[in-house]
Design a protein around this motif. Structure first.
Motif, PDB file in Angstrom:
ATOM      1  N   MET A   1     -27.896  47.210 -27.540  1.00  0.00           N
ATOM      2  CA  MET A   1     -26.704  47.339 -28.296  1.00  0.00           C
ATOM      3  C   MET A   1     -25.413  46.866 -27.545  1.00  0.00           C
ATOM      4  N   ALA A   2     -25.397  47.259 -26.171  1.00  0.00           N
ATOM      5  CA  ALA A   2     -24.337  46.916 -25.529  1.00  0.00           C
ATOM      6  C   ALA A   2     -24.203  45.584 -24.765  1.00  0.00           C
ATOM      7  N   LEU A   3     -25.427  45.027 -24.790  1.00  0.00           N
ATOM      8  CA  LEU A   3     -25.483  43.577 -24.339  1.00  0.00           C
ATOM      9  C   LEU A   3     -24.941  42.552 -25.468  1.00  0.00           C
ATOM     10  N   ALA A   4     -25.505  43.072 -26.840  1.00  0.00           N
ATOM     11  CA  ALA A   4     -25.034  42.273 -28.073  1.00  0.00           C
ATOM     12  C   ALA A   4     -23.423  42.285 -28.247  1.00  0.00           C
ATOM     13  N   SER A   5     -22.908  43.633 -27.895  1.00  0.00           N
ATOM     14  CA  SER A   5     -21.393  43.671 -28.032  1.00  0.00           C
ATOM     15  C   SER A   5     -20.770  42.961 -26.863  1.00  0.00           C
ATOM     16  N   LEU A   6     -21.121  43.025 -25.687  1.00  0.00           N
ATOM     17  CA  LEU A   6     -20.595  41.907 -24.438  1.00  0.00           C
ATOM     18  C   LEU A   6     -20.635  40.334 -25.011  1.00  0.00           C
ATOM     19  N   ALA A   7     -21.795  40.261 -25.366  1.00  0.00           N
ATOM     20  CA  ALA A   7     -22.027  38.906 -25.855  1.00  0.00           C
ATOM     21  C   ALA A   7     -21.201  38.155 -26.847  1.00  0.00           C
ATOM     22  N   THR A   8     -20.978  39.264 -27.955  1.00  0.00           N
ATOM     23  CA  THR A   8     -19.919  38.755 -28.902  1.00  0.00           C
ATOM     24  C   THR A   8     -18.327  38.799 -28.417  1.00  0.00           C
ATOM     25  N   LEU A   9     -18.324  39.723 -27.669  1.00  0.00           N
ATOM     26  CA  LEU A   9     -16.980  39.509 -26.824  1.00  0.00           C
ATOM     27  C   LEU A   9     -16.519  38.376 -26.074  1.00  0.00           C
ATOM     28  N   LEU A  10     -17.578  38.021 -25.416  1.00  0.00           N
ATOM     29  CA  LEU A  10     -17.652  36.685 -24.680  1.00  0.00           C
ATOM     30  C   LEU A  10     -17.255  35.544 -25.638  1.00  0.00           C
ATOM     31  N   ILE A  11     -18.028  35.508 -26.654  1.00  0.00           N
ATOM     32  CA  ILE A  11     -17.999  34.420 -27.485  1.00  0.00           C
ATOM     33  C   ILE A  11     -16.706  34.209 -28.112  1.00  0.00           C
ATOM     34  N   LEU A  12     -16.190  35.476 -28.555  1.00  0.00           N
ATOM     35  CA  LEU A  12     -14.706  35.576 -29.077  1.00  0.00           C
ATOM     36  C   LEU A  12     -13.503  35.089 -28.176  1.00  0.00           C
ATOM     37  N   ALA A  13     -13.538  35.584 -26.883  1.00  0.00           N
ATOM     38  CA  ALA A  13     -12.904  35.422 -25.855  1.00  0.00           C
ATOM     39  C   ALA A  13     -12.846  33.832 -25.571  1.00  0.00           C
ATOM     40  N   GLY A  14     -14.067  33.237 -25.457  1.00  0.00           N
ATOM     41  CA  GLY A  14     -14.332  31.794 -25.240  1.00  0.00           C
ATOM     42  C   GLY A  14     -13.405  30.897 -26.556  1.00  0.00           C
ATOM     43  N   TYR A  15     -13.803  31.329 -27.887  1.00  0.00           N
ATOM     44  CA  TYR A  15     -13.107  30.726 -28.936  1.00  0.00           C
ATOM     45  C   TYR A  15     -11.838  30.765 -28.992  1.00  0.00           C
ATOM     46  N   ALA A  16     -11.103  32.076 -28.550  1.00  0.00           N
ATOM     47  CA  ALA A  16      -9.763  32.215 -28.401  1.00  0.00           C
ATOM     48  C   ALA A  16      -9.286  31.298 -27.236  1.00  0.00           C
ATOM     49  N   ALA A  17      -9.756  31.066 -26.254  1.00  0.00           N
ATOM     50  CA  ALA A  17      -9.250  30.152 -25.091  1.00  0.00           C
ATOM     51  C   ALA A  17      -9.445  28.840 -25.731  1.00  0.00           C
ATOM     52  N   LEU A  18     -10.334  28.429 -26.467  1.00  0.00           N
ATOM     53  CA  LEU A  18     -10.392  27.082 -26.989  1.00  0.00           C
ATOM     54  C   LEU A  18      -9.016  26.873 -27.973  1.00  0.00           C
ATOM     55  N   CYS A  19      -8.862  27.688 -28.734  1.00  0.00           N
ATOM     56  CA  CYS A  19      -7.828  27.548 -29.746  1.00  0.00           C
ATOM     57  C   CYS A  19      -6.623  27.532 -28.990  1.00  0.00           C
ATOM     58  N   ALA A  20      -6.418  28.231 -27.831  1.00  0.00           N
ATOM     59  CA  ALA A  20      -5.020  28.140 -27.058  1.00  0.00           C
ATOM     60  C   ALA A  20      -5.047  27.109 -26.321  1.00  0.00           C
ATOM     61  N   ILE A  21      -6.194  26.349 -25.652  1.00  0.00           N
ATOM     62  CA  ILE A  21      -5.940  25.051 -25.047  1.00  0.00           C
ATOM     63  C   ILE A  21      -5.981  23.859 -26.114  1.00  0.00           C
ATOM     64  N   SER A  22      -6.866  23.956 -27.295  1.00  0.00           N
ATOM     65  CA  SER A  22      -6.973  22.685 -27.968  1.00  0.00           C
ATOM     66  C   SER A  22      -6.751  23.212 -29.505  1.00  0.00           C
ATOM     67  N   PRO A  23      -5.680  23.473 -29.915  1.00  0.00           N
ATOM     68  CA  PRO A  23      -5.661  23.979 -31.308  1.00  0.00           C
ATOM     69  C   PRO A  23      -6.104  23.197 -32.326  1.00  0.00           C
ATOM     70  N   PHE A  24      -6.173  21.843 -32.286  1.00  0.00           N
ATOM     71  CA  PHE A  24      -6.787  20.854 -33.244  1.00  0.00           C
ATOM     72  C   PHE A  24      -8.141  20.667 -32.897  1.00  0.00           C
ATOM     73  N   GLY A  25      -8.966  20.856 -33.970  1.00  0.00           N
ATOM     74  CA  GLY A  25     -10.316  20.089 -34.008  1.00  0.00           C
ATOM     75  C   GLY A  25     -10.668  19.344 -34.750  1.00  0.00           C
ATOM     76  N   PRO A  26     -11.852  18.427 -34.706  1.00  0.00           N
ATOM     77  CA  PRO A  26     -12.224  17.424 -35.682  1.00  0.00           C
ATOM     78  C   PRO A  26     -12.232  17.688 -37.098  1.00  0.00           C
ATOM     79  N   CYS A  27     -11.845  17.123 -38.012  1.00  0.00           N
ATOM     80  CA  CYS A  27     -12.190  17.436 -39.466  1.00  0.00           C
ATOM     81  C   CYS A  27     -13.759  17.548 -39.614  1.00  0.00           C
ATOM     82  N   ARG A  28     -14.169  18.578 -40.438  1.00  0.00           N
ATOM     83  CA  ARG A  28     -15.599  18.771 -40.757  1.00  0.00           C
ATOM     84  C   ARG A  28     -16.062  18.145 -41.858  1.00  0.00           C
ATOM     85  N   LYS A  29     -15.127  17.482 -42.758  1.00  0.00           N
ATOM     86  CA  LYS A  29     -15.241  16.726 -43.809  1.00  0.00           C
ATOM     87  C   LYS A  29     -15.741  15.345 -43.618  1.00  0.00           C
ATOM     88  N   CYS A  30     -15.134  14.889 -42.675  1.00  0.00           N
ATOM     89  CA  CYS A  30     -15.293  13.612 -42.418  1.00  0.00           C
ATOM     90  C   CYS A  30     -15.663  13.262 -41.031  1.00  0.00           C
TER      91      CYS A  30
END
Length: 81
Positions: A1-30
């Motif tokens: 349970m603790a390992l799953a929580s830690l993994a979730t927090l690491l994934i969220l922290a990585g996504y937050a860093a990605l949003c801060a560094i590169s706020p724009f991503g490729p369009c998913r539709k095209c």
């Protein structure tokens, strides 16, 4: 349970860093091309309007949170000082 929580927090922290560094991503539709091929006519992607990039969901949430905080904490200036 603790390992799953830690993994979730690491994934969220990585996504937050990605949003801060590169706020724009490729369009998913095209797929980042800016064009949509449905049949014979090639049209400009309606979702990204041909810009090939869209604002990431995480960055949109961050911008909305900042706007709510700014509007709720700063006093409004009035015409009378």
């Amino acid at each position: 349970m603790a390992l799953a929580s830690l993994a979730t927090l690491l994934i969220l922290a990585g996504y937050a860093a990605l949003c801060a560094i590169s706020p724009f991503g490729p369009c998913r539709k095209c797929a980042g091309t800016g064009l949509r091929k449905l049949t014979k006519p090639v049209k400009v992607c309606r979702r990204c309007r041909g810009n090939r990039h869209r604002l990431r969901v995480g960055r949109r949430l961050l911008n909305t949170g900042r706007a709510i905080h700014r509007d709720g904490t700063r006093p409004h200036r009035s015409a009378h000082h």
